[in-house]
Design an enzyme around this catalytic site. Structure first.
Site, PDB file in Angstrom:
ATOM      1  N   GLU A 230      31.132  58.086  28.418  1.00 16.74           N
ATOM      2  CA  GLU A 230      31.179  56.704  27.923  1.00 16.74           C
ATOM      3  C   GLU A 230      32.202  55.996  28.778  1.00 16.74           C
ATOM      4  O   GLU A 230      33.401  56.259  28.681  1.00 16.74           O
ATOM      5  CB  GLU A 230      31.558  56.674  26.435  1.00 16.74           C
ATOM      6  CG  GLU A 230      31.254  55.338  25.766  1.00 16.74           C
ATOM      7  CD  GLU A 230      32.333  54.285  25.970  1.00 16.74           C
ATOM      8  OE1 GLU A 230      32.152  53.415  26.873  1.00 16.74           O
ATOM      9  OE2 GLU A 230      33.336  54.325  25.257  1.00 16.74           O
ATOM     10  N   CYS A 264      35.910  48.479  26.039  1.00 15.55           N
ATOM     11  CA  CYS A 264      34.797  48.650  26.974  1.00 15.55           C
ATOM     12  C   CYS A 264      33.639  47.723  26.645  1.00 15.55           C
ATOM     13  O   CYS A 264      32.980  47.201  27.538  1.00 15.55           O
ATOM     14  CB  CYS A 264      34.318  50.100  26.956  1.00 15.55           C
ATOM     15  SG  CYS A 264      35.552  51.289  27.498  1.00 15.55           S
TER      16      CYS A 264
END
Length: 454
Positions: A230, A264
């Site tokens: 990720e 993010c």
């Protein structure tokens, strides 16, 4: 200097240092995780779920203490820190609640006589490499589902999060999981690579930068290990129409400034149709610049310091370079130590570095587009593909644009709407896996076919 230290980014003061684990101690950790797996995998699912439920309860019981730790470690405003602890508890509890579903057999319709099922079984010890921006939440979404499944966890946290790392390990120990089921390590990158290569370790999950992900994936690939990534994101926020521009602007600001912009899946590129652009920029700039910067322990602080002085300097360099290459600095852009204000850039073109970079801080880049097609083109013109946001009053348009966007997640007319049951992850250079939701429990399992004849 220790690789693991609590350095308060608001003051620059080093509050504590932690020694890196020795190679002998690391070997004992891997051996312990492997030995624990032999027992933990056969522990009844209901008991595994009960222990994980206790971890969630301990998050809630220790809420204030846990939140204060990460305010000191990485500068997260206190209200946001409390919210993160709550969310980590909710995620952990979700997997306790759904233990039977994520471990149950999946029947398959067959043409012949007899039966066939997919049985999900644990793989073994896993290494998690976690980032500093969400010290509890990131760990919860990796550790909880895998421990319920029957895997054991070795956790290498970020170098600036040693105190929260220790607090998490203590919660798992106090919940009665037993030695070796969850172990924190203060390991160097070289030691982490050795753990990945170890035959007893069956997989690795990393949340972090593209560079970190590539380095981990390279080691995992050489050793034929499953890897879940990720990574970064530069999520588009597309505004095509609205009957409440103020609400849309507030959503845009909320999506950009969450966690002082260090997320993010924060909205980072704001793509606005021509007819709304000028008014959006005016209102967006006003909201961004009025966000209070200050002491992260203060109740009215919106933007604390960035995670470190280095992070703030890096962000300032990106903004300065964008301006030097022709972008317009509408507001903000003046660093004060590790603090950085809400900042707005316009007139960024594809020839500039800023067009393809991720700005990990409270900086919003606004683009003007003529129509839906141009909005989608700019939204997809990136190496990232994590999340995205679409605001429109046209339901057909919302569905159409959502289909066209190259991203792992699309949120329509809503921001900050993550839930434990919703999968999180991206495509392209944003990653290869899914966390949270039921999909997270499928990353590190043996999906074993059992076919029985009549």
């Amino acid at each position: 200097m220790s690789e693991y230290a609590v350095v308060n980014p608001a003051t620059g003061e080093t509050l504590a240092t932690y020694p890196t684990i020795t190679d002998d101690a690391l070997e004992a950790v891997v051996a312990g995780a492997d030995a624990a797996f032999r027992t933990w995998r056969t522990t009844p699912v209901a008991e595994r779920a009960a222990r994980i439920r206790k971890v969630a309860e301990l998050h809630r019981e220790r809420r204030n203490e846990l939140a204060a730790i990460i305010v000191r470690e990485m500068g997260k405003p206190l209200e946001a820190a409390l919210g993160e602890v709550d969310f980590a508890a909710d995620i952990t509890e979700y997997y306790a609640d759904h233990a039977d579903k994520i471990t149950g057999d999946q029947p398959i319709d067959i043409e012949g006589e007899g039966t066939a099922v997919i049985r999900r079984t644990a793989l073994g010890p896993l290494l998690g490499i976690m980032p500093w921006n969400f010290p509890y939440y990131q760990v919860a979404r990796f550790a909880a589902p895998n421990i319920v499944i029957g895997n054991t966890i070795i956790l290498k946290h970020a170098g600036q999060c040693p105190e929260s790392a220790a607090a998490i390990e203590k919660m798992y120990a106090d919940a009665g999981l037993g030695d070796g089921v969850y172990t924190n390590i203060y390991a160097s990158n070289e030691q982490a690579a050795a753990v990945i290569a170890d035959r007893r370790v069956q997989g690795v999950s990393v949340t972090g930068s593209e560079r970190a992900g590539a380095a981990v994936a390279e080691v995992a690939g050489r050793n034929l290990k499953k890897v879940a990534l990720e990574l970064g994101g530069s999520d588009p926020f597309i505004l095509l129409s609205t009957d409440d521009l103020d609400a849309a602007v507030q959503a845009a600001v909320d999506a950009r400034l969450d966690n002082t912009g260090q997320s993010c899946n924060a909205a980072k590129r704001f793509i606005v149709v021509d007819g709304l652009y000028d008014e959006f920029v005016e209102k967006f700039t006003a909201k961004m610049t009025e966000a209070k910067v200050g002491d992260p322990f203060a109740e009215d602080t919106v933007l604390g310091p960035l995670s470190s002085l280095t992070a703030a300097e890096r962000l300032a360099e990106q903004v300065d370079k964008a301006v030097a290459q022709g972008a317009t600095l509408v507001a903000g852009g003046k660093r004060d130590g590790a603090f950085y204000p809400g900042t707005v850039l316009t007139d960024v073109t594809s020839e500039m570095d800023a067009y393809g970079e991720e700005f990990f801080g409270p900086v919003g880049i606004v683009f003007k587009v003529a129509d839906e097609d141009e909005a989608v083109k700019i939204a997809n013109d990136t190496s990232f593909g994590l999340g995205s946001y679409v605001f429109t009053t046209d339901e057909d348009q919302a569905a159409r644009v959502a289909d066209k966007i190259d991203a792992g997640m699309v949120y329509v007319n809503v921001v900050l709407a993550d839930e434990p049951g919703l999968p999180f992850g991206g495509v392209k250079r944003s990653g290869t896996s899914r966390e949270m939701g039921l999909l997270a429990a499928d990353e590190f399992v043996n999906k074993k076919l059992i076919r029985i004849g009549a």
